[in-house]
Scaffold this active site. Structure first.
Site, PDB file in Angstrom:
ATOM      1  N   GLY A  30      19.546  -0.194 -26.233  1.00 18.85           N
ATOM      2  CA  GLY A  30      18.133   0.072 -25.955  1.00 18.85           C
ATOM      3  C   GLY A  30      17.875   0.524 -24.536  1.00 18.85           C
ATOM      4  O   GLY A  30      17.285   1.582 -24.302  1.00 18.85           O
ATOM      5  N   GLU A  90      13.290  -4.218 -30.174  1.00 15.62           N
ATOM      6  CA  GLU A  90      13.932  -4.968 -31.252  1.00 15.62           C
ATOM      7  C   GLU A  90      13.059  -5.006 -32.508  1.00 15.62           C
ATOM      8  O   GLU A  90      13.561  -4.848 -33.622  1.00 15.62           O
ATOM      9  CB  GLU A  90      14.248  -6.378 -30.764  1.00 15.62           C
ATOM     10  CG  GLU A  90      15.256  -6.376 -29.632  1.00 15.62           C
ATOM     11  CD  GLU A  90      15.006  -7.439 -28.569  1.00 15.62           C
ATOM     12  OE1 GLU A  90      15.706  -7.403 -27.552  1.00 15.62           O
ATOM     13  OE2 GLU A  90      14.115  -8.296 -28.750  1.00 15.62           O
ATOM     14  N   GLY A 106      19.813   1.835 -22.536  1.00 11.00           N
ATOM     15  CA  GLY A 106      20.627   2.989 -22.166  1.00 11.00           C
ATOM     16  C   GLY A 106      22.107   2.752 -22.182  1.00 11.00           C
ATOM     17  O   GLY A 106      22.876   3.640 -22.487  1.00 11.00           O
TER      18      GLY A 106
END
Length: 192
Positions: free
Chosen positions: A91, A159, A93
């Site tokens: 998420g 998420e 990177g």
């Protein structure tokens, strides 16, 4: 309680209506998974922390759809080959473990689909064949020092968006593969 639930659901739903120059993650994931299924390849999934939990949920649903699906580091996970796909998430990177797993998958000829909120700057992107952009807040950009309490802190938006995205993927992939609800239910564990 219903009001708070609606606020959270609306926040997550807004992720999927943001304008983007990137192809929709739903379309990319369904195409990659359908291709692997048609070639009788296997799907491997990997993520860390709560992202990993979302990918474990997807792994189970892919097995219910009849795909050979495995979560990396499980005891029964077979070796990846050139017929297989790794779906990984980073998420913010990049994570060193995600980078390493993606690199290993590529070195063995596996295809890599990376989910991320940082498609231009993340370290994991360089290991991916396909990048699925999820336009959600992660730990990398949650503001951290804010004095007011946010509705969904840290990586919760990302998420939550992953969970919703994966449910959409399973629904669409089930259509593409021609899987009936009865066939999917028949693959559910009966050891409960």
């Amino acid at each position: 309680m219903a009001s708070l639930a609606s606020q959270i659901c609306n926040h997550i739903a807004s992720i999927f209506s943001k304008p983007s120059i990137h192809p929709p993650a739903l379309d990319l994931m369904v195409a990659e998974l359908a291709s692997i299924a048609s070639q009788k390849g296997r799907v491997f999934l990997y993520g860390v922390g709560r992202e990993g939990l979302m990918l474990k949920a997807l792994c189970m649903r892919l097995a219910h759809l009849g795909l050979s699906a495995h979560f990396v580091f499980d005891m029964t996970t077979p070796p990846i080959t050139s017929k297989d796909l790794l779906v990984a998430s980073a998420g913010p990177g990049g994570f060193s473990t995600v980078d390493a797993i993606c690199s290993v998958a590529r070195s063995h000829g596996g295809r890599v689909l990376l989910l991320t909120a940082q498609p231009e700057t993340g370290s994991s992107v360089k290991h991916a064949n396909v990048v699925a952009y999820v336009a959600a807040q992660t730990m990398a950009d949650d503001g951290g020092g804010e004095k007011s309490r946010t509705l969904l802190p840290m990586g919760s938006v990302y998420e939550g968006a992953m969970f919703v995205l994966f449910e959409m993927v399973v629904y669409k992939l089930g259509e593409v593969l021609g899987e009936s609800p009865e066939a999917i239910r028949a693959r559910h564990t009966n050891l409960e």
